[in-house]
Scaffold this active site. Structure first.
Site, short mmCIF file in Angstrom:
data_model
loop_
_atom_site.label_atom_id
_atom_site.label_comp_id
_atom_site.label_asym_id
_atom_site.label_seq_id
_atom_site.Cartn_x
_atom_site.Cartn_y
_atom_site.Cartn_z
N GLU A 209 -5.05 -8.24 0.69
CA GLU A 209 -6.16 -8.28 2.69
C GLU A 209 -7.67 -7.41 2.22
O GLU A 209 -8.08 -6.65 1.51
CB GLU A 209 -5.53 -6.82 2.72
N GLU B 1 0.90 -1.14 0.08
CA GLU B 1 0.09 0.32 -0.23
C GLU B 1 0.54 1.19 0.15
O GLU B 1 1.19 2.00 1.20
CB GLU B 1 -1.00 -0.30 1.06
#
Ligand code: FCB
Length: 487
Positions: free
Chosen positions: A381, A190
């Protein structure tokens, strides 16, 4: 905070179980080769912060500052995964997972960030990988999940262009040591979160609030993401599936018919969902939507960078938790848009304050899958935080369980519409240190008692296990959420 149903058999709000869920479904609907995993990260779990030669990271430093983390908590012990990984991997195997995603703490391997390797640190990851394989868990290794060596921060960290070379050196060390056994590599976790929260908002390490720091860190992360991919592929041309992971949220205008909010939504989408993705495809940054990025191009992008930012990843890791509603904002000149918190919208939300909206995952899989030349998508995720209470050997977590079921249903929905999605990793295997929120929000399929380090599989984990064994999630009657919870 969402008030949980006081009794285990009471219905959850309908938001937990959208009518679009393709019930009934079972594991078989996803195909035999689908990856079923759970994810974790070094700083959030390992502890052992000064153990066996590990150097300090920016998260060790940041958590030492007073007032930046809820209750001034830190990851010095965390879930003690460094010492307890065998127990946790046993539990993961017990759930029937096929895959386990973890990250390497760069300063554990390279205490100074570059140069001398800490053998004991590297040996630890060697043992961890072997322990996964012994349990038939395919390891997915994330190279960077935010714990930059402090020694590199002292040289400017992500704002120093040399980081591209430092990162590539580190990637090569890991590939040489573990490339023969790790089939899945995720280069960066991320980028928008550590770059944005760490350099613009100041709420994550290294705690900076500076537009220039943000733009330079962003550009260097984009370069490192591709360069890391190239370093791995050069050393592991045949054996490794090389990916990287992106945070994303499905965005809709707060006032649907309002043209200012619609335009703000497009700009927020460029910033939050497209910024790090499109350069990998050779599309450059979304400058048309975000003219402020010209500053980045003028100051930090050198000739040849457009080419260097490209890399044909084998997979993109899609990481999604919620949707956001966007409204025009005159105060934020980068994107002229702000997010309206779920609390103000009167919708159910999790312990992170994130709207319960499992369909967001479907929308983001569709959005990413629609790029020409998009690689395979893997949900690396997805999850939800709710307050849990352990009662003896049981943790009843109906809200998390329903969210997990609904999220998996949304993956199937996207898959049935032709999106190439190859796996689902739940965040997280166990409860852990949730960055600025400390140990408050609990995301785990497995509960951690932080006093005793005792592990207890939650009901969500038990459901995942029976699902992976082949049990069908049945179609519902009147209230799907209730049906899902009652089972
Ligand atoms: C993601 C992070 C992960 C975890 C979840 C809740 O942004 O990658 O480490 O904190 O959010």
């Amino acid at each position: 905070m969402l008030k949980l149903p006081p009794r285990y058999d009471e219905p959850l709000p309908a938001a937990f179980f959208p009518a679009s869920t393709p019930l009934p479904f079972s594991r078989a609907d996803f195909g035999a080769n689908f990856y079923w995993g759970a994810s974790a990260a070094a700083y959030q779990t390992e502890g052992a912060w000064q153990h066996q030669g590990k150097g300090p990271s920016i998260w060790d430093d940041f958590t030492r500052r007073k007032g930046v983390i809820r209750r001034n908590e830190h990851g010095r012990v965390a879930t003690d995964f460094y010492n307890r990984y065998e127990e946790d991997l046993d539990l993961a195997r017990g759930l029937g997972l096929t895959d386990f995603r973890f990250s390497v703490a760069w300063p554990r391997v390279l205490p100074e960030g570059i140069g001398a390797v800490n053998r004991r640190g590297l040996d630890y990851y060697d043992r961890l990988v072997d322990a996964c394989l012994e349990r038939d868990l395919r390891p997915m290794l994330t190279l960077y999940h935010w714990d930059l060596p402090s020694a590199l921060q002292a040289r400017g960290g992500w704002t120093n262009r040399n980081i591209v070379g430092w990162f590539s050196e580190y990637a090569q060390i890991m590939a040489r040591r573990l490339g023969d056994r790790v089939p899945h590599w995720a280069v960066i976790n991320e980028p928008m979160v550590f770059v944005g929260a760490g350099h613009l908002l100041g709420v994550h390490a290294p705690g900076r609030r500076h537009l220039g720091a943000f733009l330079s860190a962003a550009h260097h992360a984009t370069l490192a993401q591709a360069e890391g991919g190239r370093a791995l592929r050069a050393l592991l041309p045949d054996t490794a599936q090389i990916g990287t992971t992106f945070s994303c949220s499905y965005l809709t205008p707060f006032r649907p018919g309002n043209s200012y909010d619609q335009a703000a939504t497009r700009r927020a989408d460029a910033l939050l969902n497209r910024f790090f993705v499109e350069p990998t495809l050779g599309l450059g940054y979304p400058v048309a939507e975000l003219p402020a990025l010209r500053w980045l191009l003028d100051r930090y992008q050198k000739s040849g960078d457009e080419q260097r930012m490209k890399f044909n990843f084998d997979f993109w890791g899609v990481q999604n938790y919620t949707r956001e509603m966007v409204r025009f904002s005159p105060w934020l000149p980068l994107q002229w848009a702000s997010l309206v918190p779920a609390k103000q919208r009167g919708v159910p939300y999790t312990d992170m304050g994130w709207e319960v909206f499992p369909e967001s995952l479907y929308h983001m899989l569709k959005q990413f899958g629609a790029y020409p030349n998009a690689p395979q998508l893997i949900v690396t995720e997805s999850g939800s935080a709710f307050p849990d209470e352990r009662q003896g050997k049981r943790v009843a977590d109906p809200a998390r369980r329903a969210f997990l079921q609904a999220a998996i249903g949304q993956v199937l929905r996207a898959k049935r519409e032709g999106v190439d999605v190859g796996g689902y990793f739940s965040w997280s295997l166990t409860d852990n240190f949730e960055w600025a929120e400390g140990y408050g929000p609990r995301f785990g399929l497995i509960h951690i008692d932080y006093e005793t380090q005792q592990r207890t599989v939650k009901d969500s984990g038990r459901w995942y296990k029976s699902f992976l064994k082949g049990e069908t999630l049945e179609a519902t009657e009147a209230n799907p959420a209730q049906q899902a919870v009652n089972r």
